[in-house]
Write an enzyme that holds these catalytic residues in place. Structure first.
Site, PDB file in Angstrom:
ATOM      1  N   ARG A  55      -5.986 -11.988 -49.135  1.00  0.00           N
ATOM      2  CA  ARG A  55      -5.450 -13.252 -49.679  1.00  0.00           C
ATOM      3  C   ARG A  55      -6.490 -14.357 -49.557  1.00  0.00           C
ATOM      4  O   ARG A  55      -6.568 -15.249 -50.397  1.00  0.00           O
ATOM      5  CB  ARG A  55      -4.129 -13.639 -49.000  1.00  0.00           C
ATOM      6  CG  ARG A  55      -3.619 -15.008 -49.443  1.00  0.00           C
ATOM      7  CD  ARG A  55      -2.113 -15.180 -49.331  1.00  0.00           C
ATOM      8  NE  ARG A  55      -1.554 -14.710 -48.073  1.00  0.00           N
ATOM      9  CZ  ARG A  55      -1.760 -15.272 -46.872  1.00  0.00           C
ATOM     10  NH1 ARG A  55      -2.510 -16.356 -46.758  1.00  0.00           N
ATOM     11  NH2 ARG A  55      -1.220 -14.762 -45.800  1.00  0.00           N
ATOM     12  N   TYR A 107      -2.924 -29.960 -72.128  1.00  0.00           N
ATOM     13  CA  TYR A 107      -2.150 -28.728 -72.042  1.00  0.00           C
ATOM     14  C   TYR A 107      -0.739 -29.039 -71.540  1.00  0.00           C
ATOM     15  O   TYR A 107      -0.566 -29.629 -70.473  1.00  0.00           O
ATOM     16  CB  TYR A 107      -2.848 -27.733 -71.112  1.00  0.00           C
ATOM     17  CG  TYR A 107      -2.096 -26.441 -71.005  1.00  0.00           C
ATOM     18  CD1 TYR A 107      -2.033 -25.565 -72.087  1.00  0.00           C
ATOM     19  CD2 TYR A 107      -1.428 -26.101 -69.840  1.00  0.00           C
ATOM     20  CE1 TYR A 107      -1.320 -24.396 -72.003  1.00  0.00           C
ATOM     21  CE2 TYR A 107      -0.713 -24.921 -69.758  1.00  0.00           C
ATOM     22  CZ  TYR A 107      -0.662 -24.074 -70.835  1.00  0.00           C
ATOM     23  OH  TYR A 107       0.053 -22.916 -70.750  1.00  0.00           O
ATOM     24  N   ASP A 177     -10.835 -29.772 -67.720  1.00  0.00           N
ATOM     25  CA  ASP A 177     -10.284 -28.508 -68.222  1.00  0.00           C
ATOM     26  C   ASP A 177     -11.129 -28.134 -69.438  1.00  0.00           C
ATOM     27  O   ASP A 177     -11.015 -28.742 -70.496  1.00  0.00           O
ATOM     28  CB  ASP A 177      -8.804 -28.699 -68.592  1.00  0.00           C
ATOM     29  CG  ASP A 177      -8.169 -27.416 -69.141  1.00  0.00           C
ATOM     30  OD1 ASP A 177      -8.913 -26.491 -69.532  1.00  0.00           O
ATOM     31  OD2 ASP A 177      -6.916 -27.362 -69.189  1.00  0.00           O
ATOM     32  N   LYS A 202      -7.769 -17.220 -71.446  1.00  0.00           N
ATOM     33  CA  LYS A 202      -8.143 -17.494 -72.824  1.00  0.00           C
ATOM     34  C   LYS A 202      -9.527 -16.901 -73.127  1.00  0.00           C
ATOM     35  O   LYS A 202      -9.674 -15.713 -73.081  1.00  0.00           O
ATOM     36  CB  LYS A 202      -8.061 -18.998 -73.075  1.00  0.00           C
ATOM     37  CG  LYS A 202      -6.776 -19.654 -72.501  1.00  0.00           C
ATOM     38  CD  LYS A 202      -5.514 -19.205 -73.187  1.00  0.00           C
ATOM     39  CE  LYS A 202      -4.230 -19.614 -72.475  1.00  0.00           C
ATOM     40  NZ  LYS A 202      -4.124 -21.033 -72.121  1.00  0.00           N
TER      41      LYS A 202
END
Ligand SMILES: *Cc1c(COP(=O)(O)O)cnc(C)c1O
Length: 379
Positions: A55, A107, A177, A202
């Site tokens: 993790r 977004y 972004d 993407k």
């Protein structure tokens, strides 16, 4: 362990070879996948391998993180379970009530989280307007400026260098972004940004078969250490197999994105002349408001996302989308296959998205098939 290249090759070479890493033990040019959740402690109770639990850190992240850091010219990168996990983790470094300036056009899911679910005080502004940013910043109080360029789904362009200067003068960090621009066309860290965020779902992965996110930093500083700790504690980590797929996807990033952007530019020009389209939104078009900034900031292309406004209004837009065969009606973007979406149906109240708008994620298919399908659907 891997043999690592240290020479400064061009970004497309770095991507194609995923930094040229070769597994030292087997000489495999595709390094092995690590699936172990835990790592053995040395007999004297130390962890000399530097790993203890997956993790916190997974060797499967090493190569894709190194590749992405190199492509963005950053100091380090971190993978996350999704773009949203990456973005929200970046905001988790802030304290409750901290002031943030974000774009009105951005977004949708992240805007929704910032406005309705985050612990922050957020002002949404027209980020393509430097004066609006200057007015919104509160020196000493604003902790983060969030930029998305080109911005979903209207493709507004923000002048990153100008925004960086304003944000830093006010004592705020600035994150970009860069999902739509990709490192093929823009490197925000070289323009002074502190952080770059990607929905690696993407273009970075590019095949619509992985959900992933990433942050890349200009400096490995106290904020980055805090982010590392937050990723381990919030636990929004990517799986090993997805990391492997992402590395594979990034190897073809440059040819995919260049071809898709060339298709998009050609389509934008042709669609601009179509009688049933009232407006084409694409940063590569000379009459697009952000075109001049995009032409300076984006190197070698304007991306592969565009939107069209259908002259007949919302019903005509939805009916046109229904007549498409090559284009698939689906959300998301950045895959090799072309997708179309009526964004206003997805974005809730308060959306800046016009109801007659169709968003096009242009893929790498033959341009005549893409245009022909749109032409028959638009009538
Ligand atoms: C998809 C997307 C996101 C969110 O990423 P997920 O991987 O879906 O969580 C953020 N920003 C942009 C620009 C996106 O297109």
């Amino acid at each position: 362990m891997n043999d690592k290249q240290s020479v400064a090759y061009h970004p497309d070479t770095i991507a194609a070879q995923a930094l040229g890493w070769v597994d030292r033990e087997t000489r495999a040019v595709v390094p092995p996948l690590h699936v172990s959740s835990t790592f053995e402690r040395d007999a004297d109770n130390l962890y000399r391998s530097g790993r203890n639990y997956a993790r916190a850190d997974n060797p499967s992240f090493d190569q894709p993180e190194a590749v992405l850091a190199k492509l963005e010219n950053g100091a380090a990168a971190m993978l996350f379970a999704s773009g949203m996990a990456a973005a929200t983790c970046a905001f988790q470094t802030l304290s409750p009530g901290d002031h943030v300036v974000a774009p009105k056009v951005m977004y949708w899911a992240l805007r929704h989280w910032l406005a309705n679910e985050s612990h922050l005080g957020v002002d949404f502004i027209d980020m393509s307007d430097s004066d609006a940013l200057a007015r919104a910043l509160i020196p000493g109080k604003t902790k983060m400026v969030w930029v998305e360029t080109p911005a979903n789904p209207l493709w507004d362009i923000t002048d990153i260098e100008a925004a960086v200067a304003l944000a830093h003068r006010a004592g705020a960090r600035i994150a970009v972004d860069s999902t739509v621009a990709t490192p093929v066309f823009t490197r925000p860290l070289e323009l002074g940004a502190d952080l770059v965020m990607h929905s690696a779902t993407k273009y970075l992965n590019g095949h619509s078969d992985v959900v992933a996110g990433a942050l890349v930093t200009r400096e490995v500083d106290a904020d980055w250490q805090k982010l590392k700790s937050l990723r381990a504690h919030l636990g929004g980590i990517l799986g090993s197999f997805e990391s492997f797929l992402l590395t594979r996807g990034m190897r073809t990033l440059f040819p995919r994105v260049r071809l898709a952007a060339a298709n998009a530019r050609d389509l934008a020009n042709r669609l601009a002349a179509h009688p049933n389209i009232s407006r084409v939104l694409y940063p590569g078009l000379a009459d697009f408001p952000g075109h001049a900034v995009a032409a300076l900031q984006m190197k070698g292309g304007f991306g592969a996302m565009l939107s069209i406004r259908v002259a007949g209004g919302e019903t005509a837009a939805i009916e046109s989308a229904a007549r498409l065969h090559v284009w698939k009606r689906a959300t998301s973007l950045g895959g090799v296959e072309s997708l179309v979406e009526h964004r206003a149906s997805v974005e809730g109240p308060g959306t800046p998205c016009p109801r007659d708008l169709l968003r096009l994620s242009v893929g790498i298919e033959n341009i005549e098939d893409l245009y022909g399908d749109l032409a028959q659907a638009l009538g």
